[in-house]
Design an enzyme around this catalytic site. Structure first.
Site, PDB file in Angstrom:
ATOM      1  N   ASP A 171       0.840  -1.205   0.000  1.00 41.92           N
ATOM      2  CA  ASP A 171       0.000   0.000   0.000  1.00 41.92           C
ATOM      3  C   ASP A 171       0.876   1.257   0.000  1.00 41.92           C
ATOM      4  O   ASP A 171       0.568   2.244  -0.674  1.00 41.92           O
ATOM      5  CB  ASP A 171      -0.935   0.007   1.222  1.00 41.92           C
ATOM      6  CG  ASP A 171      -1.779  -1.259   1.288  1.00 41.92           C
ATOM      7  OD1 ASP A 171      -2.238  -1.711   0.226  1.00 41.92           O
ATOM      8  OD2 ASP A 171      -1.953  -1.806   2.389  1.00 41.92           O
ATOM      9  N   HIS A 204      -5.200  -3.448   5.656  1.00 40.05           N
ATOM     10  CA  HIS A 204      -4.793  -3.791   4.288  1.00 40.05           C
ATOM     11  C   HIS A 204      -5.973  -4.375   3.510  1.00 40.05           C
ATOM     12  O   HIS A 204      -5.940  -5.512   3.056  1.00 40.05           O
ATOM     13  CB  HIS A 204      -3.615  -4.777   4.311  1.00 40.05           C
ATOM     14  CG  HIS A 204      -3.236  -5.267   2.944  1.00 40.05           C
ATOM     15  ND1 HIS A 204      -2.700  -4.434   1.990  1.00 40.05           N
ATOM     16  CD2 HIS A 204      -3.343  -6.487   2.363  1.00 40.05           C
ATOM     17  CE1 HIS A 204      -2.496  -5.116   0.875  1.00 40.05           C
ATOM     18  NE2 HIS A 204      -2.879  -6.371   1.076  1.00 40.05           N
TER      19      HIS A 204
HETATM   20  P1  NAI Z   1      -0.011 -18.639  -5.074  1.00 37.32           P
HETATM   21  O1  NAI Z   1      -1.200 -19.512  -5.101  1.00 37.32           O
HETATM   22  O2  NAI Z   1       0.690 -18.356  -6.342  1.00 37.32           O
HETATM   23  O3  NAI Z   1       1.067 -19.224  -4.035  1.00 37.32           O
HETATM   24  C1  NAI Z   1       0.739 -19.683  -2.778  1.00 37.32           C
HETATM   25  C2  NAI Z   1       1.682 -20.819  -2.433  1.00 37.32           C
HETATM   26  O4  NAI Z   1       1.398 -21.228  -1.095  1.00 37.32           O
HETATM   27  C3  NAI Z   1       1.537 -22.054  -3.346  1.00 37.32           C
HETATM   28  O5  NAI Z   1       2.800 -22.420  -3.862  1.00 37.32           O
HETATM   29  C4  NAI Z   1       0.987 -23.117  -2.408  1.00 37.32           C
HETATM   30  O6  NAI Z   1       1.439 -24.429  -2.728  1.00 37.32           O
HETATM   31  C5  NAI Z   1       1.553 -22.644  -1.077  1.00 37.32           C
HETATM   32  N1  NAI Z   1       0.872 -23.186   0.097  1.00 37.32           N
HETATM   33  C6  NAI Z   1      -0.453 -23.424   0.273  1.00 37.32           C
HETATM   34  N2  NAI Z   1      -0.645 -23.941   1.505  1.00 37.32           N
HETATM   35  C7  NAI Z   1       0.553 -24.013   2.106  1.00 37.32           C
HETATM   36  C8  NAI Z   1       1.006 -24.456   3.379  1.00 37.32           C
HETATM   37  N3  NAI Z   1       0.158 -24.944   4.309  1.00 37.32           N
HETATM   38  N4  NAI Z   1       2.322 -24.384   3.649  1.00 37.32           N
HETATM   39  C9  NAI Z   1       3.190 -23.910   2.733  1.00 37.32           C
HETATM   40  N5  NAI Z   1       2.829 -23.492   1.517  1.00 37.32           N
HETATM   41  C10 NAI Z   1       1.522 -23.535   1.209  1.00 37.32           C
HETATM   42  O7  NAI Z   1      -0.463 -17.255  -4.366  1.00 37.32           O
HETATM   43  P2  NAI Z   1       0.308 -15.847  -4.354  1.00 37.32           P
HETATM   44  O8  NAI Z   1      -0.121 -15.039  -5.517  1.00 37.32           O
HETATM   45  O9  NAI Z   1       1.748 -16.092  -4.145  1.00 37.32           O
HETATM   46  O10 NAI Z   1      -0.339 -15.162  -3.045  1.00 37.32           O
HETATM   47  C11 NAI Z   1      -0.099 -15.695  -1.778  1.00 37.32           C
HETATM   48  C12 NAI Z   1      -0.893 -14.941  -0.717  1.00 37.32           C
HETATM   49  O11 NAI Z   1      -0.433 -13.579  -0.629  1.00 37.32           O
HETATM   50  C13 NAI Z   1      -2.391 -14.846  -1.013  1.00 37.32           C
HETATM   51  O12 NAI Z   1      -3.113 -15.055   0.193  1.00 37.32           O
HETATM   52  C14 NAI Z   1      -2.567 -13.415  -1.485  1.00 37.32           C
HETATM   53  O13 NAI Z   1      -3.873 -12.933  -1.268  1.00 37.32           O
HETATM   54  C15 NAI Z   1      -1.556 -12.704  -0.611  1.00 37.32           C
HETATM   55  N6  NAI Z   1      -1.169 -11.365  -1.082  1.00 37.32           N
HETATM   56  C16 NAI Z   1      -0.844 -10.435  -0.124  1.00 37.32           C
HETATM   57  C17 NAI Z   1      -0.518  -9.152  -0.462  1.00 37.32           C
HETATM   58  C18 NAI Z   1      -0.191  -8.152   0.598  1.00 37.32           C
HETATM   59  O14 NAI Z   1      -0.086  -6.953   0.275  1.00 37.32           O
HETATM   60  N7  NAI Z   1       0.022  -8.535   1.851  1.00 37.32           N
HETATM   61  C19 NAI Z   1      -0.491  -8.719  -1.866  1.00 37.32           C
HETATM   62  C20 NAI Z   1      -0.766  -9.781  -2.808  1.00 37.32           C
HETATM   63  C21 NAI Z   1      -1.112 -11.053  -2.411  1.00 37.32           C
END
Ligand code: NAI
Length: 360
Positions: A171, A204
């Protein structure tokens, strides 16, 4: 004559949980290629997707930088190896948004993932020294869920609320990028060609995100309409990415950049290059026994209608964790920001915090 290799006097271990995902891969690449430290840094990558995380680790290990890399997955009982001795745990594990979803729609599934990771952190990390940065959404609820789950699992005397920080830096980065874009479009050149910096507080998600353009370190003569559009764009900037990716996920590259900057700050702190680190994070304002975290948190609680978690600039030390928060930024906001934006933030933030507590 080649130099004689020295033994490693001090190493920093960074664990990335969810390293095979969109954010996890890009973040791990930045950590491997861009991290600067006088200490040796080891990256321990964990994911439930074993093939994915092995591939990422082997690929990265061929890059010629001093950071070393290992892969861990449940198939090899890898959580313990990944977390043992970790100084910094970065958590982008979870599912991302698809078009039409809000961050709260992710809550049920991601709360289960993140609270089980809190159990692992409680089991394998030394919370007298480990910092945890939660990236997974919804941050507004998952940080309370993580902190309060940890508090149930760690011995008395360890204050989880001082060691867990929600990452809202995207942000801050969006506010800076969008203000710069508008200034350039209006033919204003930023001072020394530097990016303007804008404090962003609150939470957020949507209206809980409170960008304080009145406190930007560079002022451009923008109209009220332009400012309102900027605020809205920062609050809903994530939707632009979700729509553009059209079902293929949410922000990954900009998020990896935002989290990398956080990690770089913690590495400087952990490596002893600075005694205190300051950055904006979504944190608990109360410690384990319900007392404000520092004098600043005491003052902030009165300004934020009793919200017990809030994104605000914090100062952090290695031994003490979160030492205090900067209430002055909330005190100094404009009348418009205080009366039009803050009340909307409070109501939604309190719901998010309660949902997280209930899931812990
Ligand atoms: P993605 O689906 O590409 O990657 C998530 C990964 O987590 C996958 O490789 C999956 O296998 C793994 N995973 C699932 N359960 C797991 C567990 N119990 N232990 C270890 N690994 C596990 O998703 P992406 O795009 O990387 O986003 C991840 C998270 O970050 C989402 O919740 C998204 O909403 C959040 N996010 C947060 C932002 C922020 O500003 N804080 C900004 C953008 C996304």
């Amino acid at each position: 004559m080649p130099h004689i290799v020295e033994t490693i006097p001090q190493a920093i271990k960074i664990a990335v949980l969810g390293a095979a995902g969109g954010i996890g891969q890009s973040l791990s690449l930045l950590l491997k290629t861009q991290l600067r430290s006088t200490s040796h840094v080891h990256l321990a990558l964990y994911d439930v997707n074993a093939d994915g995380v092995n591939g990422v680790a082997v690929d990265l290990s061929h890059v010629d930088t001093p950071v070393t890399v290992s892969a861990h997955s449940p198939q090899t009982n890898g959580m313990m190896e990944c977390l043992a001795g970790a100084d910094l745990v970065l958590i982008p594990a979870g599912v991302p948004r698809k078009p039409g979803m809000t961050r709260d729609d992710l809550f049920a599934i991601n709360a289960k993932i993140v609270t089980s990771l809190a159990d692992s952190v409680a089991q394998h990390c030394d919370l007298g020294r480990t910092f945890v940065l939660v990236i997974s959404n919804p941050v507004n609820s998952l940080v309370p869920a993580f902190v309060e789950r940890l508090a149930q699992r760690v011995p008395e005397g360890i204050d989880a609320s001082r060691r867990v920080l929600g990452v809202t830096n995207l942000d801050v980065i969006r506010a800076s990028a969008f203000l710069h874009e508008l200034a350039i479009a209006a033919h204003y050149k930023p001072r020394d060609n530097e990016m303007p910096r804008v404090p962003v507080v609150g939470g957020h998600s949507g209206e809980t995100i409170v960008p304080l353009f009145s406190l930007a370190d560079q002022a451009f003569p923008l109209t009220k309409d332009q400012l309102q559009q900027l605020v809205h764009r920062v609050q809903y900037g994530g939707d632009e990415v979700v729509q553009a990716k059209n079902g293929a996920g949410s922000a990954t590259l900009s998020m990896a950049h935002a989290a990398f900057k956080c990690a770089q700050g913690f590495v400087a702190l952990l490596g002893g290059e600075q005694e205190e680190y300051q950055g904006t994070y979504y944190v608990s304002l109360l410690d384990r026994v319900g007392q404000p975290i520092g004098a600043g948190a005491g003052k902030l609680l009165a300004l934020v209608d009793g919200c017990s978690y809030f994104a605000v600039p914090v100062s952090v030390t290695v031994g003490g964790g979160i030492r205090d928060v900067d209430y002055k930024v909330v005190q100094a906001m404009s009348e418009y920001e205080r009366t039009s934006m803050l009340p909307l933030c409070f109501a939604k933030l309190k719901n998010g915090i309660q949902a997280g507590r209930d899931a812990s």
